[in-house]
Design a protein around this motif. Structure first.
Motif, PDB file in Angstrom:
ATOM      1  N   CYS A  71      -6.778  -1.141   0.226  1.00  0.00           N
ATOM      2  CA  CYS A  71      -6.022  -1.474   1.429  1.00  0.00           C
ATOM      3  C   CYS A  71      -6.949  -1.849   2.582  1.00  0.00           C
ATOM      4  N   CYS A 108       0.177   3.396   3.467  1.00  0.00           N
ATOM      5  CA  CYS A 108       0.542   2.966   4.818  1.00  0.00           C
ATOM      6  C   CYS A 108       1.627   1.882   4.826  1.00  0.00           C
ATOM      7  N   CYS A 147      -5.658   0.868   5.788  1.00  0.00           N
ATOM      8  CA  CYS A 147      -5.984   2.300   5.783  1.00  0.00           C
ATOM      9  C   CYS A 147      -7.134   2.647   4.847  1.00  0.00           C
ATOM     10  N   CYS A 185       0.838  -1.189   0.000  1.00  0.00           N
ATOM     11  CA  CYS A 185       0.000   0.000   0.000  1.00  0.00           C
ATOM     12  C   CYS A 185       0.881   1.250   0.000  1.00  0.00           C
TER      13      CYS A 185
HETATM   14 ZN   LIG Z   1      -2.894   1.200   3.387  1.00  0.00          ZN
END
Ligand SMILES: [Zn+2]
Length: 434
Positions: A358, A343, A361, A340
């Motif tokens: 994701c 994050c 997040c 991701c």
């Molecule tokens: Zn993420």
């Protein structure tokens, strides 16, 4: 940019003579490598051959009038052929008959001079003369290399130019930083972290393969020449053959134009480019094991694949030329498509999942754009969960000394190889290099 040449009789003779000299040198260099290896188990490399050029000229004095850089470029062709063979990408290098020898290259500004503004004009070759040329280049700049090609009874000059000369002269680097995900099928996905866009391969490139396949199939139905059986090619076969080579040539030219256009556009705004490291070894070893061997290797290498490969190396070349930074992200370590960008959370996606979503997040993005973002952030050292890890990447920032032409032979060789992929002409399209 290829121009058709219109030499007068006397100059044409001289062109033929030079082509023969280069052909003989090529064959001598191939022979030298095989003999040294078979008799003395000694592997001759490019530099050994290059260093023996002066002594060679003392014996074969007719070579004294040929520019040494052009001779070196011919030795480079030999080296290139052997390297491809060693890597399993090409066939065992063979001696070439004059019929199958396309021409020679001036790897830097020595030996040729162009009088043209991109449309028609004259080409001056040292020791040969001034030749009228016709043709029109889409992009024009300072000529950097020139390859003379003889094909189907006609002479051509393939000239590469420094489109970025203006950028170089202005001394101001474009400020953009981008990540690029190289699509395997259709597109480049590009992001600067805020704006995203993709570039699709043009339709003609996607269709070219089918067209060429169809034309080749036609050709196979006709009577092919066979020297051992003393069979001559039928007229229909010759006609079909010239159709195939015309198609291949067209595709190569248009592909080259497209590659230059896209690369120039990218580099006009960006001097920091991050993309995945090319894992050549991986691809070939897979291809050898699998059933798709024939599809993946050799001649059948997709026109699209070649286009993307050229695009990548052209972008790299242009970025380095303006003194920018081209970063190759080690995908095994960073896993751009599994990470991701917001994050750093890693989650495995199968190939059919086209959207990054994701679970930690909640960031949602197109899969390829997300991958490009990961590479951009990682290269800048701002990818969450990853340290500043530039030392792991192959940072290919070019200092001004390497970006200028031909300081040492090594650089020249490297530059030549890049250029030859740019020029592309004789490697890619000549029907005789099969
Ligand atoms: Zn993420």
């Amino acid at each position: 940019m290829t121009f058709r040449l219109y030499p007068n009789k006397q100059i044409e003779q001289s062109l033929r003579y030079h082509r023969k000299l280069h052909k003989d040198l090529f064959n001598a260099a191939v022979n030298n490598r095989f003999v040294q290896y078979q008799k003395f188990n000694h592997k001759v490399d490019y530099f050994e051959q290059q260093n023996s050029l002066p002594a060679f000229k003392e014996v074969w004095t007719e070579y004294k009038e040929v520019g040494s850089h052009a001779l070196q470029a011919t030795l480079k062709r030999v080296d290139f052929a052997f390297e491809r063979w060693f890597k399993g990408l090409g066939k065992r290098p063979r001696f070439k008959s004059i019929r199958h020898y396309s021409g020679w290259t001036y790897p830097d500004s020595a030996g040729f001079k162009v009088e043209s503004n991109g449309e028609n004009g004259y080409l001056n070759l040292s020791k040969i003369g001034r030749i009228q040329m016709r043709g029109k280049a889409k992009y024009w700049g300072k000529p950097t290399t020139c390859t003379i090609v003889y094909r189907n009874g006609k002479w051509y000059a393939s000239i590469t130019v420094d489109v970025l000369e203006q950028v170089l002269n202005s001394n101001v680097l474009p400020v953009g930083a981008i990540g690029i995900d190289l699509g395997c099928k259709s597109a480049l996905s590009i992001t600067d972290g805020e704006n995203h866009y993709s570039i699709d391969a043009p339709k003609f490139l996607r269709n070219a393969e089918r067209k060429i396949k169809r034309a080749s199939k036609e050709k196979r139905r006709k009577q092919a020449p066979n020297r051992k059986k003393k069979v001559k090619a039928s007229r229909r076969w010759k006609k079909a053959q010239s159709k195939v080579s015309k198609l291949a040539r067209q595709v190569a030219n248009r592909r080259q134009n497209w590659v230059h256009q896209v690369a120039a556009e990218i580099v006009s705004g960006n001097s920091f480019v991050a993309t995945e490291k090319l894992e050549v070894k991986n691809m070939t070893s897979k291809a050898k094991k699998g059933k798709r061997k024939k599809q993946k290797t050799g001649l059948n290498k997709s026109i699209l694949d070649v286009g993307f490969g050229m695009l990548r190396s052209t972008i790299k070349y242009k970025v380095e030329q303006i003194g920018g930074v081209f970063i190759e992200v080690p995908t095994k370590k960073v896993k751009p498509s599994q990470t991701c960008p917001k994050c750093g959370h890693q989650h495995k996606k199968t190939l059919d999942v086209r959207v990054h979503e994701c679970g930690v997040c909640g960031y949602v993005q197109d899969r390829d754009i997300a991958a490009a973002e990961v590479m951009l952030y990682w290269s800048k050292g701002t990818l969450p969960g990853f340290g500043t890890s530039l030392e792991d990447a192959d940072v290919l920032s070019s200092t001004s000394s390497t970006s200028k032409k031909a300081g040492s032979m090594k650089q020249l060789g490297r530059a030549k190889r890049q250029k030859s992929t740019l020029t592309g002409l004789d490697v890619e399209t000549s029907p005789s290099t099969k």
